[in-house]
Write a protein that holds these residues in place. Sequence first.
Motif, PDB file in Angstrom:
ATOM      1  N   ALA A   3     -10.489  31.308   1.541  1.00 29.01           N
ATOM      2  CA  ALA A   3     -11.452  32.012   2.387  1.00 29.01           C
ATOM      3  C   ALA A   3     -12.650  31.111   2.674  1.00 29.01           C
ATOM      4  O   ALA A   3     -13.193  30.491   1.762  1.00 29.01           O
ATOM      5  N   PRO A   4     -13.086  30.998   3.947  1.00 28.49           N
ATOM      6  CA  PRO A   4     -14.120  30.030   4.316  1.00 28.49           C
ATOM      7  C   PRO A   4     -15.538  30.466   4.015  1.00 28.49           C
ATOM      8  O   PRO A   4     -16.469  29.708   4.246  1.00 28.49           O
ATOM      9  N   HIS A   5     -15.750  31.668   3.508  1.00 31.05           N
ATOM     10  CA  HIS A   5     -17.115  32.174   3.377  1.00 31.05           C
ATOM     11  C   HIS A   5     -17.553  32.269   1.926  1.00 31.05           C
ATOM     12  O   HIS A   5     -16.748  32.328   1.000  1.00 31.05           O
ATOM     13  N   VAL A   6     -18.872  32.333   1.755  1.00 29.32           N
ATOM     14  CA  VAL A   6     -19.463  32.546   0.441  1.00 29.32           C
ATOM     15  C   VAL A   6     -19.342  34.024   0.104  1.00 29.32           C
ATOM     16  O   VAL A   6     -19.719  34.875   0.906  1.00 29.32           O
ATOM     17  N   SER A   7     -18.791  34.328  -1.059  1.00 29.36           N
ATOM     18  CA  SER A   7     -18.660  35.731  -1.457  1.00 29.36           C
ATOM     19  C   SER A   7     -19.961  36.209  -2.064  1.00 29.36           C
ATOM     20  O   SER A   7     -20.785  35.426  -2.501  1.00 29.36           O
ATOM     21  N   GLY A   8     -20.131  37.527  -2.107  1.00 22.31           N
ATOM     22  CA  GLY A   8     -21.342  38.083  -2.691  1.00 22.31           C
ATOM     23  C   GLY A   8     -21.350  37.902  -4.201  1.00 22.31           C
ATOM     24  O   GLY A   8     -20.413  38.270  -4.873  1.00 22.31           O
ATOM     25  N   GLY A   9     -22.423  37.351  -4.734  1.00 17.02           N
ATOM     26  CA  GLY A   9     -22.544  37.169  -6.180  1.00 17.02           C
ATOM     27  C   GLY A   9     -21.857  35.916  -6.640  1.00 17.02           C
ATOM     28  O   GLY A   9     -21.155  35.235  -5.907  1.00 17.02           O
TER      29      GLY A   9
ATOM     30  N   ASP B  52     -12.975  36.335  -8.331  1.00 19.18           N
ATOM     31  CA  ASP B  52     -13.056  35.203  -7.402  1.00 19.18           C
ATOM     32  C   ASP B  52     -11.689  34.573  -7.182  1.00 19.18           C
ATOM     33  O   ASP B  52     -11.374  34.121  -6.071  1.00 19.18           O
ATOM     34  N   LEU B  53     -10.870  34.527  -8.222  1.00 21.90           N
ATOM     35  CA  LEU B  53      -9.499  34.010  -8.082  1.00 21.90           C
ATOM     36  C   LEU B  53      -8.715  34.851  -7.081  1.00 21.90           C
ATOM     37  O   LEU B  53      -8.031  34.305  -6.205  1.00 21.90           O
ATOM     38  N   LEU B  54      -8.810  36.171  -7.203  1.00 21.13           N
ATOM     39  CA  LEU B  54      -8.047  37.061  -6.319  1.00 21.13           C
ATOM     40  C   LEU B  54      -8.570  37.025  -4.885  1.00 21.13           C
ATOM     41  O   LEU B  54      -7.789  37.042  -3.924  1.00 21.13           O
ATOM     42  N   ARG B  55      -9.894  36.953  -4.712  1.00 21.37           N
ATOM     43  CA  ARG B  55     -10.445  36.869  -3.359  1.00 21.37           C
ATOM     44  C   ARG B  55     -10.023  35.556  -2.700  1.00 21.37           C
ATOM     45  O   ARG B  55      -9.658  35.521  -1.528  1.00 21.37           O
ATOM     46  N   GLY B  56     -10.104  34.467  -3.464  1.00 18.38           N
ATOM     47  CA  GLY B  56      -9.744  33.168  -2.907  1.00 18.38           C
ATOM     48  C   GLY B  56      -8.288  33.045  -2.539  1.00 18.38           C
ATOM     49  O   GLY B  56      -7.937  32.313  -1.616  1.00 18.38           O
ATOM     50  N   SER B  57      -7.424  33.760  -3.254  1.00 19.38           N
ATOM     51  CA  SER B  57      -5.979  33.655  -2.993  1.00 19.38           C
ATOM     52  C   SER B  57      -5.452  34.791  -2.129  1.00 19.38           C
ATOM     53  O   SER B  57      -4.242  34.980  -2.014  1.00 19.38           O
ATOM     54  N   ALA B  58      -6.370  35.566  -1.508  1.00 16.72           N
ATOM     55  CA  ALA B  58      -5.957  36.750  -0.746  1.00 16.72           C
ATOM     56  C   ALA B  58      -4.992  36.427   0.381  1.00 16.72           C
ATOM     57  O   ALA B  58      -4.136  37.243   0.739  1.00 16.72           O
ATOM     58  N   LYS B  59      -5.107  35.208   0.961  1.00 13.19           N
ATOM     59  CA  LYS B  59      -4.212  34.836   2.074  1.00 13.19           C
ATOM     60  C   LYS B  59      -2.795  34.524   1.615  1.00 13.19           C
ATOM     61  O   LYS B  59      -1.874  34.522   2.418  1.00 13.19           O
ATOM     62  N   PHE B  60      -2.640  34.248   0.332  1.00 11.64           N
ATOM     63  CA  PHE B  60      -1.326  33.870  -0.193  1.00 11.64           C
ATOM     64  C   PHE B  60      -0.622  35.129  -0.699  1.00 11.64           C
ATOM     65  O   PHE B  60      -0.571  35.413  -1.892  1.00 11.64           O
TER      66      PHE B  60
ATOM     67  N   GLN C   1     -20.967  25.056   5.349  1.00 12.16           N
ATOM     68  CA  GLN C   1     -20.953  25.189   6.802  1.00 12.16           C
ATOM     69  C   GLN C   1     -21.049  26.631   7.258  1.00 12.16           C
ATOM     70  O   GLN C   1     -21.264  26.906   8.434  1.00 12.16           O
ATOM     71  N   ASN C   2     -20.899  27.574   6.326  1.00 14.78           N
ATOM     72  CA  ASN C   2     -20.891  28.989   6.702  1.00 14.78           C
ATOM     73  C   ASN C   2     -21.811  29.814   5.802  1.00 14.78           C
ATOM     74  O   ASN C   2     -21.421  30.840   5.258  1.00 14.78           O
ATOM     75  N   CYS C   3     -23.042  29.344   5.608  1.00 15.81           N
ATOM     76  CA  CYS C   3     -23.941  30.084   4.725  1.00 15.81           C
ATOM     77  C   CYS C   3     -25.390  29.897   5.142  1.00 15.81           C
ATOM     78  O   CYS C   3     -25.707  29.025   5.947  1.00 15.81           O
ATOM     79  N   THR C   4     -26.255  30.723   4.594  1.00 21.23           N
ATOM     80  CA  THR C   4     -27.682  30.627   4.856  1.00 21.23           C
ATOM     81  C   THR C   4     -28.271  29.493   4.005  1.00 21.23           C
ATOM     82  O   THR C   4     -27.613  28.953   3.110  1.00 21.23           O
ATOM     83  N   GLU C   5     -29.531  29.155   4.274  1.00 20.18           N
ATOM     84  CA  GLU C   5     -30.178  28.101   3.512  1.00 20.18           C
ATOM     85  C   GLU C   5     -30.315  28.499   2.038  1.00 20.18           C
ATOM     86  O   GLU C   5     -30.176  27.659   1.140  1.00 20.18           O
ATOM     87  N   GLU C   6     -30.604  29.762   1.802  1.00 22.64           N
ATOM     88  CA  GLU C   6     -30.710  30.241   0.418  1.00 22.64           C
ATOM     89  C   GLU C   6     -29.369  30.122  -0.300  1.00 22.64           C
ATOM     90  O   GLU C   6     -29.297  29.701  -1.459  1.00 22.64           O
ATOM     91  N   GLN C   7     -28.291  30.484   0.403  1.00 21.50           N
ATOM     92  CA  GLN C   7     -26.962  30.345  -0.185  1.00 21.50           C
ATOM     93  C   GLN C   7     -26.613  28.881  -0.417  1.00 21.50           C
ATOM     94  O   GLN C   7     -25.974  28.534  -1.416  1.00 21.50           O
ATOM     95  N   ALA C   8     -27.053  28.028   0.515  1.00 21.63           N
ATOM     96  CA  ALA C   8     -26.772  26.601   0.384  1.00 21.63           C
ATOM     97  C   ALA C   8     -27.424  26.024  -0.871  1.00 21.63           C
ATOM     98  O   ALA C   8     -26.804  25.247  -1.611  1.00 21.63           O
ATOM     99  N   GLU C   9     -28.677  26.419  -1.127  1.00 20.90           N
ATOM    100  CA  GLU C   9     -29.361  25.944  -2.330  1.00 20.90           C
ATOM    101  C   GLU C   9     -28.648  26.426  -3.589  1.00 20.90           C
ATOM    102  O   GLU C   9     -28.489  25.683  -4.563  1.00 20.90           O
ATOM    103  N   SER C  10     -28.188  27.667  -3.541  1.00 20.71           N
ATOM    104  CA  SER C  10     -27.469  28.222  -4.688  1.00 20.71           C
ATOM    105  C   SER C  10     -26.137  27.507  -4.899  1.00 20.71           C
ATOM    106  O   SER C  10     -25.733  27.254  -6.036  1.00 20.71           O
ATOM    107  N   LEU C  11     -25.464  27.154  -3.809  1.00 15.71           N
ATOM    108  CA  LEU C  11     -24.193  26.427  -3.908  1.00 15.71           C
ATOM    109  C   LEU C  11     -24.387  25.042  -4.513  1.00 15.71           C
ATOM    110  O   LEU C  11     -23.609  24.612  -5.380  1.00 15.71           O
ATOM    111  N   ARG C  12     -25.416  24.336  -4.074  1.00 14.38           N
ATOM    112  CA  ARG C  12     -25.667  22.994  -4.603  1.00 14.38           C
ATOM    113  C   ARG C  12     -26.003  23.060  -6.095  1.00 14.38           C
ATOM    114  O   ARG C  12     -25.532  22.232  -6.884  1.00 14.38           O
ATOM    115  N   THR C  13     -26.837  24.035  -6.450  1.00 14.91           N
ATOM    116  CA  THR C  13     -27.202  24.191  -7.858  1.00 14.91           C
ATOM    117  C   THR C  13     -25.980  24.542  -8.694  1.00 14.91           C
ATOM    118  O   THR C  13     -25.757  23.973  -9.768  1.00 14.91           O
TER     119      THR C  13
END
Length: 503
Positions: free
Chosen positions: A14-20, A199-207, A445-457
């Motif tokens: 899934a290309p998006h940041v999930s909640g939490g 997170d495992l189940l959300r990420g593999s939802a397409k499979f 590439q698909n998140c807000t600046e706040e999400q981006a900072e959280s991803l890098r951290t």
Amino acid sequence: MLRGPAAALLRRLAPHVSGGGCGGAIHRRVPPPIASSLLSRFSSAPTTFSSSPPSSSSVAGHDEAAKEEETTEISNGDSGDRLSISVDRSGLYNPPEHSHEPSSDSELVKHLKSIIKFRSGPISVAEYMEEVLTNPQSGFYINRDVFGEGGDFITSPEVSQMFGEMIGVWAMCLWEQMGQPEKVNLIELGPGRGTLLADLLRGSAKFVNFTKALNINLVECSPTLQKIQYNTLKCEDQPVGDGKTTVSKLCGAPVCWHASLEQVPSGLPTIVIAHEFYDALPIHQFQKASRGWCEKMVDLAEDSSRFRFVLSPHPTASLLYLSKRCGWASSEELEKVEQIEVCPKAMELTEQIADRISSDGGGALIIDYGKNGIVSDSLQAIRKHKFVHILDDPGSADLSAYVDFASIRHSALEASEDVSVHGPMTQSQFLGSLGINFRVEALLQNCTEEQAESLRTGYWRLVGDGEAPFWEGPEDQTPIGMGTRYLTMAIVNKKQGSPVPFE
């Protein structure tokens, strides 16, 4: 360079940041009635009795009226005679209602003290640890949520959604190596809040073929955490015949809870995930003394007000496990240590996993902080993200110890000739080989600046080493990387070849 099945799977996540699951400070375990029965017998006794008055010292504080004899007349049938019964109550001592100050000890502390007093001697560190963590009434894990920023520590799945997604990539690769069976047992040992699995189940939802094959089994002893996992996995109960089944709406897979791995039904290919599970298993500690190796024990101080460590004066049964562990070590390794930690339950659990993988197929992934060799003195306690003394207020802090990965390897290989053991490698190497670098770039590439900072951290905390060089916030919140402190190991059925990314 990422290649093979892992690369193909990663591109379809899934290309998006999930909640939490993003951000948050990481401080996780890093270098981690007799009286009533007697009264009833007295009150029901029909016999007339009289006792001589005791000494004055034995009746101190009695009411003067209690010394007087009480006379009761009872009719003796048709004759009309009266029978006099005299009862001397002066020997019945009634203590004051409050004979001492109430104890401030918790129920768990009282329980631990009673065990030591009943045995007239100390208990092992392993028994102390087991009671503190999993006592059915007062254990640390049993009746509350200890995870996350509001709890006592944060685990990798709580840091970033990417961790659970990478574990999902590994599980799907293993499933493909197994021949894509139509049904597979996915078992997680100690699922925490269920974040990793969600997170495992959300990420593999397409499979779809993979998620359709899953029977989810959670090994969890805490009723409180079971309820949280139920909600995290978005479970619902569905009627089946006269009973019901629980299904996760994240993928439609059935979900079951078990108190131990032994309770999980066998017969299906199995994928076991043990993330930060082994480190909470109770350990025995041994210390080298003039008379040889002695087990470290937990005893009461002379005034019984607190706990203290002592050495057992006699050999203990757990020395058998110490002997087994020393047999796996070289003489050079043994010469360097004055203390050794041994975890019999880790050995037994590994043997169970190896036996199941040997008979049913599949594999297990173990991720924890530890060493690939003898562990000396690593037991630690964490309360509200801070280290505290191990014996301080038992039940209020998490206890954990370094995992002996060498011991896990030997236990698995001795249990079955049909399994192979791979690793350990660092968490940084493991996640990097599975493509977490590409994953974080895609999410950015698909998140807000706040999400981006959280991803890098979150990314740094998962794969970095030491303090993050890019951090510009408060010093006490500097992200600390655990990429080299945590190790990963895989146990698989030999027929399946080497698992990703241990080729």
